[in-house]
Design a protein around this motif. Structure first.
Motif, PDB file in Angstrom:
ATOM      1  N   LEU A   1      48.814 145.335  44.596  1.00 26.96           N
ATOM      2  CA  LEU A   1      47.621 145.484  43.943  1.00 26.96           C
ATOM      3  C   LEU A   1      46.592 144.572  44.763  1.00 26.96           C
ATOM      4  O   LEU A   1      46.615 143.497  44.952  1.00 26.96           O
ATOM      5  CB  LEU A   1      47.217 145.251  42.516  1.00 26.96           C
ATOM      6  N   SER A   2      45.693 145.458  45.503  1.00 28.35           N
ATOM      7  CA  SER A   2      44.361 144.849  46.120  1.00 28.35           C
ATOM      8  C   SER A   2      43.447 145.205  45.401  1.00 28.35           C
ATOM      9  O   SER A   2      42.713 146.271  45.448  1.00 28.35           O
ATOM     10  CB  SER A   2      44.618 145.540  47.652  1.00 28.35           C
TER      11      SER A   2
ATOM     12  N   ARG B   1      37.306 148.999  42.753  1.00 26.94           N
ATOM     13  CA  ARG B   1      38.525 149.729  43.000  1.00 26.94           C
ATOM     14  C   ARG B   1      39.694 148.776  43.053  1.00 26.94           C
ATOM     15  O   ARG B   1      39.765 147.439  43.293  1.00 26.94           O
ATOM     16  CB  ARG B   1      38.539 150.369  44.167  1.00 26.94           C
ATOM     17  N   VAL B   2      40.932 149.200  42.888  1.00 27.29           N
ATOM     18  CA  VAL B   2      41.995 148.734  42.982  1.00 27.29           C
ATOM     19  C   VAL B   2      42.903 149.437  43.978  1.00 27.29           C
ATOM     20  O   VAL B   2      43.054 150.785  43.557  1.00 27.29           O
ATOM     21  CB  VAL B   2      42.878 148.179  41.888  1.00 27.29           C
ATOM     22  N   ILE B   3      43.282 149.113  45.133  1.00 26.24           N
ATOM     23  CA  ILE B   3      44.483 149.771  45.712  1.00 26.24           C
ATOM     24  C   ILE B   3      45.839 149.436  45.636  1.00 26.24           C
ATOM     25  O   ILE B   3      46.139 148.257  45.756  1.00 26.24           O
ATOM     26  CB  ILE B   3      44.116 149.386  47.273  1.00 26.24           C
ATOM     27  N   LEU B   4      46.727 150.325  45.216  1.00 30.31           N
ATOM     28  CA  LEU B   4      48.032 150.334  44.946  1.00 30.31           C
ATOM     29  C   LEU B   4      48.901 150.489  46.055  1.00 30.31           C
ATOM     30  O   LEU B   4      48.466 151.803  46.649  1.00 30.31           O
ATOM     31  CB  LEU B   4      48.541 151.075  43.757  1.00 30.31           C
TER      32      LEU B   4
ATOM     33  N   VAL C   1      42.348 153.416  42.633  1.00 24.40           N
ATOM     34  CA  VAL C   1      41.924 153.660  41.270  1.00 24.40           C
ATOM     35  C   VAL C   1      40.530 152.858  41.069  1.00 24.40           C
ATOM     36  O   VAL C   1      40.377 151.779  41.565  1.00 24.40           O
ATOM     37  CB  VAL C   1      43.112 153.317  40.227  1.00 24.40           C
ATOM     38  N   GLU C   2      39.747 153.514  40.369  1.00 23.55           N
ATOM     39  CA  GLU C   2      38.372 152.755  40.143  1.00 23.55           C
ATOM     40  C   GLU C   2      38.435 151.989  39.040  1.00 23.55           C
ATOM     41  O   GLU C   2      39.268 152.251  38.126  1.00 23.55           O
ATOM     42  CB  GLU C   2      37.398 154.091  39.840  1.00 23.55           C
ATOM     43  N   VAL C   3      37.962 150.608  39.154  1.00 20.40           N
ATOM     44  CA  VAL C   3      38.237 149.609  38.185  1.00 20.40           C
ATOM     45  C   VAL C   3      36.597 149.210  37.918  1.00 20.40           C
ATOM     46  O   VAL C   3      35.639 149.253  38.855  1.00 20.40           O
ATOM     47  CB  VAL C   3      39.112 148.629  38.368  1.00 20.40           C
TER      48      VAL C   3
ATOM     49  N   PRO D   1      37.593 139.631  46.248  1.00 21.83           N
ATOM     50  CA  PRO D   1      38.778 140.562  46.570  1.00 21.83           C
ATOM     51  C   PRO D   1      40.189 139.640  46.325  1.00 21.83           C
ATOM     52  O   PRO D   1      39.933 138.501  46.963  1.00 21.83           O
ATOM     53  CB  PRO D   1      38.582 141.181  48.133  1.00 21.83           C
ATOM     54  N   PHE D   2      41.242 140.076  46.035  1.00 22.19           N
ATOM     55  CA  PHE D   2      42.269 139.284  45.972  1.00 22.19           C
ATOM     56  C   PHE D   2      43.623 140.297  46.000  1.00 22.19           C
ATOM     57  O   PHE D   2      43.450 141.434  45.663  1.00 22.19           O
ATOM     58  CB  PHE D   2      42.518 138.312  45.060  1.00 22.19           C
ATOM     59  N   GLU D   3      44.558 139.833  46.324  1.00 22.58           N
ATOM     60  CA  GLU D   3      46.106 140.707  46.176  1.00 22.58           C
ATOM     61  C   GLU D   3      46.927 139.965  45.375  1.00 22.58           C
ATOM     62  O   GLU D   3      47.111 138.923  45.212  1.00 22.58           O
ATOM     63  CB  GLU D   3      46.530 140.673  47.660  1.00 22.58           C
ATOM     64  N   ILE D   4      47.729 140.960  44.664  1.00 21.84           N
ATOM     65  CA  ILE D   4      48.651 140.379  43.517  1.00 21.84           C
ATOM     66  C   ILE D   4      49.953 141.479  43.442  1.00 21.84           C
ATOM     67  O   ILE D   4      49.402 142.695  44.045  1.00 21.84           O
ATOM     68  CB  ILE D   4      48.119 140.246  42.081  1.00 21.84           C
ATOM     69  N   GLY D   5      51.015 141.189  43.308  1.00 25.97           N
ATOM     70  CA  GLY D   5      52.133 141.854  43.137  1.00 25.97           C
ATOM     71  C   GLY D   5      52.915 141.990  42.000  1.00 25.97           C
ATOM     72  O   GLY D   5      52.841 140.924  41.210  1.00 25.97           O
TER      73      GLY D   5
END
Length: 378
Positions: A289-290, A295-298, A312-314, A320-324
């Motif tokens: 997840l970015s 927005r979040v980019i999967l 997906v709009e959020v 900004p950050f990334e997480i898995g």
């Protein structure tokens, strides 16, 4: 023993008790159900030595008595009998078999002595605690998906039911975790629950109790001790041993300082996760997840099957950050969100572009549930 019983009543009672019987048993008596015919009713008992279910239903009893017969075989026979049939069960010492008759159908089943059937003691159980059926179903449904299936940490193989007092309010709380995710649900503690010991109810017991709740009345009587737990329904009772162990201090795992908040349409987000996870590696099921403002980019990358990306709009306004995450775990949690929006609270590390601390997931429409997800390396 001789009696007549409606096929529907017999099927329902057998359905309640036969599921506790293991398909393969080294002890023959454990493959059987115990019948106890009284004056106007027939009681059914089944056990696997760790759990016992007893059900009772009205019957036209000509001759009281007790006997045991194969649980699964009898259930399949009754299931295949025509609807509305009256079933006759009879056993005499002259013929060492249980005779089952309905219309022109006749079956003779092998039996074992009722005296050899093990009975689970209910000694030491507390007084009855009346719990609203709908509330208890909610506690189980919101948490049981996180019960561990790994036998090495046996104390995680159940649902931890206990009472807590927060801000002077007593609550009945259910917690489950497998070390990768945690689910917590709570409700106002019913009268008499405050002094009861906390117990870890085994996964199989939770599954059976939840199944029985579908046919329960408005309330269920609950009894607990340090060794056992008992659920009492209208005409049915389930008694089970509890897991002998200490549940971990789960409050240490629930993050309290996660201030990076992301609100997202739960249905849209879950569908997006499901789509991109189609090509994820079977072992890790990792989805990155970015998270950016708005927005979040999967994203999923798989050396063998390719790459997938979806946006997906959020509602998010931070850095900004990334997480898995494991996609299956994400879908399990989003599947419990009752409202339209899911609230994700990520660790507040302004200097970190990648978050590896636990993430808290909340349902804005239900303040009594909390979920914790351990992230993967994005």
């Amino acid at each position: 023993m001789k009696l007549t019983i409606e096929r529907a009543a017999l099927l329902k009672a057998l359905g309640h008790v036969q599921s506790v019987v293991e398909r393969r048993n080294t002890i023959p008596i454990l493959s059987n159900v115990l019948f106890t015919a009284g004056r106007e009713s027939l009681a059914f008992s089944a056990t696997d030595l760790d759990m016992e279910i007893i059900d009772e239903t009205p019957a036209l009893v000509d001759s009281p008595g007790q006997i045991t017969a194969p649980a699964h075989t009898l259930y399949e026979i009754v299931r295949k009998l025509p609807e509305g049939a009256d079933v006759s069960l009879s056993f005499t010492g002259e013929d060492p078999r249980l005779q089952v008759q309905a219309g022109r159908s006749r079956f003779n089943l092998p039996v074992l002595p009722a005296g050899d059937f093990p009975v689970m003691s209910s000694d030491g159980l507390s007084g009855r605690i009346s719990v609203d059926t709908t509330d208890l179903m909610r506690l189980i449904d919101k948490t049981r998906f996180a019960i561990s299936t790994e036998e090495t940490r046996y104390y995680l193989n159940g649902l931890y039911l206990h009472t807590v007092v927060e801000d002077g309010v007593a609550k009945l709380r259910a917690v489950a975790t497998d070390g990768h995710r945690l689910a917590l649900a709570e409700m106002p503690a019913p009268e008499g629950a405050a002094g009861a010991p906390g117990v870890i109810v085994p996964r199989k017991t939770i599954q059976e109790a939840r199944r029985l709740m579908d046919d329960a009345g408005e309330s269920i009587d609950l009894q607990v001790s340090s060794q056992k737990v008992r659920f009492e329904f209208a005409r049915c009772g389930l008694t089970s041993k509890v897991i002998d162990g200490s549940f971990p201090d789960y409050m240490r795992v629930i993050p309290r300082d996660n201030h990076r908040t992301m609100l997202v349409d739960n249905a849209l987000f879950a569908a997006a996760v499901d789509r991109v996870a189609t090509i994820s590696a079977e072992k890790s099921r990792s989805v990155k997840l970015s998270v950016e403002p708005g927005r979040v980019i999967l994203q999923v990358r798989n050396m063998e099957t390719g790459q997938a990306t979806e946006e997906v709009e959020v509602d998010y306004e931070g850095e900004p950050f990334e997480i898995g995450f494991n996609a299956r775990y994400l879908l399990d949690v989003t599947g419990q969100i009752a409202g339209e929006t899911a609230e994700f609270r990520f660790a507040d590390r302004a200097a970190a572009s990648t978050v590896l601390d636990p993430t808290l997931v909340l349902d804005p429409t239900d303040a009594g549930v909390q979920y914790v997800l351990m992230p993967l390396r994005a």
